[in-house]
Design an enzyme around this catalytic site. Structure first.
Site, PDB file in Angstrom:
ATOM      1  N   HIS A   1     -38.956 -25.530 -38.902  1.00 35.91           N
ATOM      2  CA  HIS A   1     -39.672 -24.959 -38.065  1.00 35.91           C
ATOM      3  C   HIS A   1     -39.513 -24.110 -37.752  1.00 35.91           C
ATOM      4  O   HIS A   1     -39.808 -22.500 -37.932  1.00 35.91           O
ATOM      5  CB  HIS A   1     -40.951 -26.206 -37.214  1.00 35.91           C
ATOM      6  CG  HIS A   1     -41.315 -27.169 -37.965  1.00 35.91           C
ATOM      7  ND1 HIS A   1     -42.712 -27.007 -38.160  1.00 35.91           N
ATOM      8  CD2 HIS A   1     -41.728 -28.498 -38.327  1.00 35.91           C
ATOM      9  CE1 HIS A   1     -43.705 -28.101 -38.921  1.00 35.91           C
ATOM     10  NE2 HIS A   1     -42.720 -28.974 -39.100  1.00 35.91           N
TER      11      HIS A   1
ATOM     12  N   ASP B   1     -46.801 -23.207 -34.448  1.00 30.92           N
ATOM     13  CA  ASP B   1     -46.886 -23.613 -35.322  1.00 30.92           C
ATOM     14  C   ASP B   1     -47.937 -24.310 -35.403  1.00 30.92           C
ATOM     15  O   ASP B   1     -48.624 -24.874 -34.288  1.00 30.92           O
ATOM     16  CB  ASP B   1     -45.620 -23.813 -34.805  1.00 30.92           C
ATOM     17  CG  ASP B   1     -45.308 -25.213 -35.621  1.00 30.92           C
ATOM     18  OD1 ASP B   1     -45.981 -25.658 -36.871  1.00 30.92           O
ATOM     19  OD2 ASP B   1     -44.268 -25.331 -36.608  1.00 30.92           O
TER      20      ASP B   1
ATOM     21  N   SER C   1     -36.081 -25.469 -48.113  1.00 27.49           N
ATOM     22  CA  SER C   1     -34.855 -25.261 -48.931  1.00 27.49           C
ATOM     23  C   SER C   1     -35.671 -25.067 -50.367  1.00 27.49           C
ATOM     24  O   SER C   1     -34.753 -24.393 -51.017  1.00 27.49           O
ATOM     25  CB  SER C   1     -34.430 -27.101 -49.149  1.00 27.49           C
ATOM     26  OG  SER C   1     -33.809 -27.594 -47.682  1.00 27.49           O
TER      27      SER C   1
ATOM     28  N   GLU D   1     -35.744 -21.147 -49.980  1.00 24.31           N
ATOM     29  CA  GLU D   1     -34.766 -21.077 -50.097  1.00 24.31           C
ATOM     30  C   GLU D   1     -33.640 -21.040 -51.735  1.00 24.31           C
ATOM     31  O   GLU D   1     -33.694 -19.813 -52.204  1.00 24.31           O
ATOM     32  CB  GLU D   1     -33.367 -21.608 -49.192  1.00 24.31           C
ATOM     33  CG  GLU D   1     -33.480 -21.130 -48.158  1.00 24.31           C
ATOM     34  CD  GLU D   1     -33.354 -22.448 -47.296  1.00 24.31           C
ATOM     35  OE1 GLU D   1     -32.808 -23.052 -47.410  1.00 24.31           O
ATOM     36  OE2 GLU D   1     -33.440 -22.347 -45.307  1.00 24.31           O
TER      37      GLU D   1
ATOM     38  N   GLN E   1     -43.483 -32.835 -49.164  1.00 20.75           N
ATOM     39  CA  GLN E   1     -42.002 -33.311 -50.308  1.00 20.75           C
ATOM     40  C   GLN E   1     -42.072 -33.197 -51.269  1.00 20.75           C
ATOM     41  O   GLN E   1     -42.236 -32.392 -52.831  1.00 20.75           O
ATOM     42  CB  GLN E   1     -40.527 -33.801 -50.186  1.00 20.75           C
ATOM     43  CG  GLN E   1     -40.213 -33.236 -48.603  1.00 20.75           C
ATOM     44  CD  GLN E   1     -39.462 -34.747 -47.617  1.00 20.75           C
ATOM     45  OE1 GLN E   1     -38.891 -35.304 -48.795  1.00 20.75           O
ATOM     46  NE2 GLN E   1     -38.559 -34.105 -46.467  1.00 20.75           N
TER      47      GLN E   1
END
Ligand code: UDP
Length: 466
Positions: A22, A116, A357, A360, A377
């Site tokens: 976060h 957030d 991830s 990225e 996920q």
């Protein structure tokens, strides 16, 4: 710019949930705001500020702390989400209120709060002061659309299956929904966190998503009917994208100490595209059996591998694994992930598909071998394979364990480039270019950020160029 105008810069308070996944995107978002002439103060907890391995002040961001009720040990001290989440809500609300008052008293009033989605009570605090607010979602728009439908009772749980159809989303098997939804009751405290994101969201002035428009067009359109949706991602350090923020090559706040020297010198000797990089992020816990299957798959594949096994997970490695594989593998407790992913020796990323991830790898054009564990996920993995076409899912057996043969097969597909592997490589290049374009000058995310800043400025009736 004179002192008077400096004081009249718009001042934005950015408040991420205190976890690595976060802090990274919200801190990166903060840096972009600073580059557009905004003063930014980042709020973190007292405990985290004591345990950080780097310092965001290099990026001209002020750091202020509040209490989550666990100043000595944070989440670990609380022991569970059941204790941590409600305590943070009550102690944090009081502490955030004091911080905002203090900033006013010291001559730096807040003109907007970016909070957030995991911390909806921050919106209630901002409302007391009449401060305009934006909710920032660190997970995908698709995943949040699922949570929205659950929060409004539009998806009744437990789901009967086998498929779910939601506006702007591909048909999803129930097992492809976020685990907190498809395994209803698995982690009640976290379920409440993701669903509560929508409890007061109608009161937020803007809704930021760490994606870019092209990535989730249909669902962004659909959400935009209800809220002022702004796609502002991917929030990846600028060196890997548009290079407009100078030497901005890492996020700037590590909760774990990266083994940078060891990783990079080890990678430097390896041929192009020859290394599997494996990491499960900052939070996921693997079962010992899964860890062993993965270990033997990495060994059996006979490729080079760099594997991040956090200190708390190390005991689950098979006996003597590190010694037995030292010629082919390196196991570290934390890596400089962006530097690693951008190294030319990396051939694929074996990932848990945490959303950062995924973004990225997408931004750096690295094909993914998806091994999702929980929360969002599984849905991210579905998108990686079937929507964006930039990876393959290694599927678990009926016990929920991904076996070594399955992992090895996926590795071969990606690294030897079978038919699917070739298609994935082609798509990876396409998405990498689109990601860069989105944040570059005039791109979809860049325009949205400019619009946000222009809004703040018109409220203040000042110009950063005065
Ligand atoms: N990360 C890192 N080094 C590591 C593993 C992860 O710097 O060895 C970073 C990674 O680049 C990402 C974040 O930690 O920005 C993890 O976020 P993600 O959403 O992928 O997973 P989470 O930790 O939230 O499950």
């Amino acid at each position: 710019m004179g002192e008077e105008n400096k004081a009249r810069k718009p001042h934005v308070l950015i408040f991420p949930y205190p976890g690595q996944g976060h802090i990274n995107p919200m801190l990166q978002f903060a840096k972009r705001l600073v580059s557009k002439g905004v003063k930014v103060t980042l709020v973190t907890t007292i405990f985290l500020s004591k345990s950080l391995f780097s310092d965001p002040s290099a990026a001209s961001i002020d750091l202020r702390t509040i209490s989550d009720g666990f100043d000595e040990g944070g989440y670990g001290q609380a022991g569970s989400a059941d204790v941590y989440v409600p305590t943070f809500r009550s102690v944090g609300s009081t502490s955030l209120t004091s911080l905002i008052k203090k900033l006013v008293d010291t001559g730096y009033p807040i003109h907007a709060l970016v909070y957030d989605g995991f911390l909806p009570w921050a919106l209630d605090v901002a409302k007391q002061f009449g401060i305009p607010s934006a909710v920032f979602f660190t997970q995908s728009c698709a995943v949040n659309s699922v949570y929205y439908h659950v929060s409004r009772g539009l998806l009744q749980l437990p789901l009967p299956g086998p498929n779910v159809y939601l506006p702007g989303l591909p048909s999803l098997q129930v097992s492809e929904l976020p685990s907190l939804v498809c395994l209803y009751g698995s982690y009640p405290a976290w379920f409440d966190v993701v669903v509560d994101q929508f409890s007061n969201v109608d009161g937020a002035d803007w809704m930021f998503f760490n994606i870019f428009y092209e990535l989730e067009k249909e669902v962004v359109h659909w959400m935009s009917k209800f809220w002022k949706v702004m796609t502002i991602g991917p929030t990846i350090p600028s060196v890997y994208l548009d290079r407009r923020l100078g030497n901005d090559k890492d996020y700037g706040m590590n909760l774990f100490k990266p083994n940078t020297g060891a990783c990079m010198s080890w990678l430097n000797g390896k041929p192009k595209g020859s290394v599997i990089y494996a990491s499960f992020g900052s939070f996921a816990l693997l079962e010992a059996e899964q860890m062993a299957e993965l270990a033997w798959a990495l060994k059996g594949s006979n490729y080079y591998f760099l594997w991040v096994v956090r200190e708390t997970e190390e005991a689950k490695l098979p006996n003597n694994f590190i010694e037995e594989t030292s010629e082919k593998g390196l196991v570290v407790t934390w890596s400089p992930q962006l530097e690693v992913l951008s190294h030319e020796s990396i051939g694929c990323f074996l990932t848990h598909c945490g959303f950062n991830s995924v973004l990225e790898a997408l931004s750096l054009g690295v094909p993914m071998l998806a091994m999702p564990q929980w929360t969002d996920q599984g849905t991210n993995a579905k998108y990686v394979e079937d929507v964006w076409g930039i990876g393959i899912r290694a599927r678990p057996d009926e016990k929920g364990i991904v076996r070594r043969t399955v992992i090895e097969q996926c590795i071969k597909e990606l690294l030897i480039e079978g038919e699917k592997g070739k298609e994935i490589t082609k798509n990876a290049i396409k998405w990498k270019n689109l990601a860069k374009r989105a944040v570059d000058e005039g791109g979809s995310s860049d325009k949205n950020m400019d619009e946000f800043v222009a809004n703040l400025l018109s409220d203040l009736r000042v110009s950063v160029f005065e």
